[in-house]
Design an enzyme around this catalytic site. Sequence first.
Site, PDB file in Angstrom:
ATOM      1  N   LYS A 158       0.823  -1.210   0.000  1.00 54.26           N
ATOM      2  CA  LYS A 158       0.000   0.000   0.000  1.00 54.26           C
ATOM      3  C   LYS A 158       0.857   1.260   0.000  1.00 54.26           C
ATOM      4  CE  LYS A 158      -3.692  -0.031   2.701  1.00 54.26           C
ATOM      5  NZ  LYS A 158      -4.546  -0.220   3.921  1.00 54.26           N
ATOM      6  N   GLY A 165      -8.273   4.126  -3.162  1.00 53.11           N
ATOM      7  CA  GLY A 165      -8.001   2.751  -3.572  1.00 53.11           C
ATOM      8  C   GLY A 165      -6.831   2.592  -4.522  1.00 53.11           C
ATOM      9  N   LYS A 201      -0.523  -7.505   6.107  1.00 45.49           N
ATOM     10  CA  LYS A 201      -1.291  -8.720   5.863  1.00 45.49           C
ATOM     11  C   LYS A 201      -2.541  -8.344   5.080  1.00 45.49           C
ATOM     12  CE  LYS A 201      -2.316 -13.078   6.926  1.00 45.49           C
ATOM     13  NZ  LYS A 201      -1.426 -14.169   6.470  1.00 45.49           N
ATOM     14  N   HIS A 208     -15.440  -3.362   5.784  1.00 47.12           N
ATOM     15  CA  HIS A 208     -14.827  -2.047   6.005  1.00 47.12           C
ATOM     16  C   HIS A 208     -15.740  -1.295   6.966  1.00 47.12           C
ATOM     17  CE1 HIS A 208     -12.777   1.820   4.766  1.00 47.12           C
ATOM     18  NE2 HIS A 208     -13.875   2.244   5.373  1.00 47.12           N
ATOM     19  N   LYS A 237     -15.591   2.873  -2.526  1.00 46.02           N
ATOM     20  CA  LYS A 237     -16.915   2.643  -1.959  1.00 46.02           C
ATOM     21  C   LYS A 237     -18.041   3.013  -2.928  1.00 46.02           C
ATOM     22  CE  LYS A 237     -14.641   4.005   2.279  1.00 46.02           C
ATOM     23  NZ  LYS A 237     -14.287   5.172   3.117  1.00 46.02           N
ATOM     24  N   GLU A 275     -10.651   4.511  10.113  1.00 51.20           N
ATOM     25  CA  GLU A 275     -11.069   3.347   9.335  1.00 51.20           C
ATOM     26  C   GLU A 275     -10.460   2.052   9.860  1.00 51.20           C
ATOM     27  OE1 GLU A 275     -12.162   5.217   5.055  1.00 51.20           O
ATOM     28  OE2 GLU A 275     -10.208   4.252   5.153  1.00 51.20           O
ATOM     29  N   GLU A 288      -6.492   3.336   8.624  1.00 49.17           N
ATOM     30  CA  GLU A 288      -6.052   4.725   8.411  1.00 49.17           C
ATOM     31  C   GLU A 288      -7.035   5.704   9.021  1.00 49.17           C
ATOM     32  OE1 GLU A 288      -6.201   6.536   4.581  1.00 49.17           O
ATOM     33  OE2 GLU A 288      -7.818   5.263   3.859  1.00 49.17           O
ATOM     34  N   ARG A 292     -10.618  14.533   7.091  1.00 44.84           N
ATOM     35  CA  ARG A 292     -11.477  15.402   6.282  1.00 44.84           C
ATOM     36  C   ARG A 292     -12.928  14.969   6.465  1.00 44.84           C
ATOM     37  NH1 ARG A 292      -9.836  11.294   2.530  1.00 44.84           N
ATOM     38  NH2 ARG A 292     -11.673  10.072   2.037  1.00 44.84           N
ATOM     39  N   ARG A 338     -24.169   5.927  -4.153  1.00 47.84           N
ATOM     40  CA  ARG A 338     -23.480   6.915  -4.994  1.00 47.84           C
ATOM     41  C   ARG A 338     -23.966   6.761  -6.438  1.00 47.84           C
ATOM     42  NH1 ARG A 338     -17.195   7.517  -3.010  1.00 47.84           N
ATOM     43  NH2 ARG A 338     -17.549   7.029  -0.802  1.00 47.84           N
TER      44      ARG A 338
HETATM   45  P1  ADP Z   1      -7.670   4.357   0.446  1.00 45.44           P
HETATM   46  O1  ADP Z   1      -7.124   5.429   1.315  1.00 45.44           O
HETATM   47  O2  ADP Z   1      -7.011   4.297  -0.900  1.00 45.44           O
HETATM   48  O3  ADP Z   1      -9.163   4.342   0.385  1.00 45.44           O
HETATM   49  P2  ADP Z   1      -7.655   2.283   2.510  1.00 45.44           P
HETATM   50  O4  ADP Z   1      -6.456   1.982   3.314  1.00 45.44           O
HETATM   51  O5  ADP Z   1      -8.735   3.083   3.150  1.00 45.44           O
HETATM   52  O6  ADP Z   1      -7.216   2.982   1.129  1.00 45.44           O
HETATM   53  O7  ADP Z   1      -8.282   0.930   1.976  1.00 45.44           O
HETATM   54  C1  ADP Z   1      -9.354   0.913   1.057  1.00 45.44           C
HETATM   55  C2  ADP Z   1      -9.916  -0.482   0.935  1.00 45.44           C
HETATM   56  O8  ADP Z   1      -8.895  -1.386   0.508  1.00 45.44           O
HETATM   57  C3  ADP Z   1     -10.421  -1.078   2.239  1.00 45.44           C
HETATM   58  O9  ADP Z   1     -11.735  -0.709   2.522  1.00 45.44           O
HETATM   59  C4  ADP Z   1     -10.300  -2.569   1.939  1.00 45.44           C
HETATM   60  O10 ADP Z   1     -11.376  -3.012   1.130  1.00 45.44           O
HETATM   61  C5  ADP Z   1      -9.044  -2.647   1.135  1.00 45.44           C
HETATM   62  N1  ADP Z   1      -7.874  -2.918   2.018  1.00 45.44           N
HETATM   63  C6  ADP Z   1      -6.958  -2.040   2.475  1.00 45.44           C
HETATM   64  N2  ADP Z   1      -6.050  -2.644   3.274  1.00 45.44           N
HETATM   65  C7  ADP Z   1      -6.399  -3.949   3.324  1.00 45.44           C
HETATM   66  C8  ADP Z   1      -5.878  -5.122   3.984  1.00 45.44           C
HETATM   67  N3  ADP Z   1      -4.785  -5.063   4.760  1.00 45.44           N
HETATM   68  N4  ADP Z   1      -6.528  -6.299   3.803  1.00 45.44           N
HETATM   69  C9  ADP Z   1      -7.627  -6.376   3.025  1.00 45.44           C
HETATM   70  N5  ADP Z   1      -8.166  -5.343   2.378  1.00 45.44           N
HETATM   71  C10 ADP Z   1      -7.566  -4.141   2.506  1.00 45.44           C
END
Ligand code: ADP
Length: 449
Positions: A158, A165, A201, A208, A237, A275, A288, A292, A338
């Site tokens: 990430k 996403g 992991k 979520h 989302k 989150e 995270e 905002r 949405r």
């Molecule tokens: P962004 O800031 O790009 O929205 P997030 O960290 O909020 O990224 O993650 C967005 C989505 O990605 C989460 O709701 C989940 O569906 C997926 N995700 C993120 N991290 C993980 C993880 N460690 N395991 C499984 N899914 C993940």
Amino acid sequence: MFRRILVANRGEIALRVIRAAHELGVETVAVYSKGDEGAPYLDLADEAICIGPAASALSYLDIPRIIAAAEVGDVEAIHPGYGFLAENAHFAEVCRSCNVTFIGPPAEVIANCGDKARAKELARSAGVPVVPGSEGTVDNVEEATRIAAEIGYPVIVKAVSGGGGRGMRVAHNEVSLRSGFSSAQAEAAAAFNDGTVYVEKFVENPRHIEVQILAGADGEVVHLGERDCSVQRRHQKLIEEAPSPALDDDTRARIGAAAVAFAKAADYRNAGTVEFLLDKNGDFYFIELNARIQVEHPVTEMVSGIDLVQWQLRIASGEPLDFGQDDVQLSGHAIEFRINAEDPERNFAPAPGRIEVLALPGGRGVRVDSHVIAGYEIPRFYDSMIAKVIVYGKDREEALRIARRALREIRVEGPGLATTTGLHLRILGQAEFVNGAADTSFLERYLES
Ligand code: ADP
């Protein structure tokens, strides 16, 4: 309270902020790019200032132009909305040095939370559970494979500066990690001008769950319950609801307390969202903090009766919260859909165009947040979201019933136009969603079937 504020955004969120400000008796200055010239919502602001060409980099993202508009518009504060400059610590800092109040958390807090690897460290130190993974950032693929071997596959790479996403790659084995690592870095560098990544992991089929918090000017923090945003496509989302059908009262209380603990550790101010991922065992992990207002904030407003955007202005103007955690009463069930100008039949390709026929839903239990009217030409330069339909019922069953009838009322017609409305109606016919069992893999599984 401020006399006059500038809204450094566009579309539905610009209108949402204008409405909240006017209800508080605050004047508004809108800014717009050439791509949004003549947009009907601009007439609702007290003043509208053109800040440049359609390209966001030369308008909505251009800090000097926004600051110049704040000068010309004679405002005391700037609301960034979401996206664009909303989580830009440098922008918050520039506002401060120009003596304009940034309506959001202080620059340092944005910087600490905006770096997801740093935010995870902060969560750990606050005793909030985090997804197992690298401590801090990962510089090279050898380090990534070492960590993956330790925590076990699957893993997810990430971007520390990620959002929407993007800059994420899931790897089920070392081969896919080796290719995914560099493509995550490249995508992050292109999207966020920062290719730094970390590894954690990959939680399989999680929910979520996010918790809305408000931190007053004095640092007092309350949470307003959770939202379930598991219906996602490509980690973005599409449907959000409150409360989550997946939480029992005990988990709900613990996740709320964890969000507050994190916000306190971060010395947070203003509105924010913490989150989490909830796994099959009912354990949750911090991922995270979004510093905002979020797209899906209305579902929380519907179940709490609290206007989050008005509170953003009140906190930024120096007010402490005038209520405590025990005063927060959540009731009923709200779901947001949405409506994007995208064609689900063509792999969600943007399908903007001129809206010739428009009918948006109404009636009991329906709220529509939208900036579009008939005759509006959806610009092709920006986000494709044209409306949010939020339904509210005394319980989830009633909310679902209202959703089905409200979404059927929608008509958005014009040459080349397509929307996500039909997809929402199909999702409302899916047992997994109706039963409240949809996890983050639900929508993609359904789309493939
Ligand atoms: P962004 O800031 O790009 O929205 P997030 O960290 O909020 O990224 O993650 C967005 C989505 O990605 C989460 O709701 C989940 O569906 C997926 N995700 C993120 N991290 C993980 C993880 N460690 N395991 C499984 N899914 C993940």
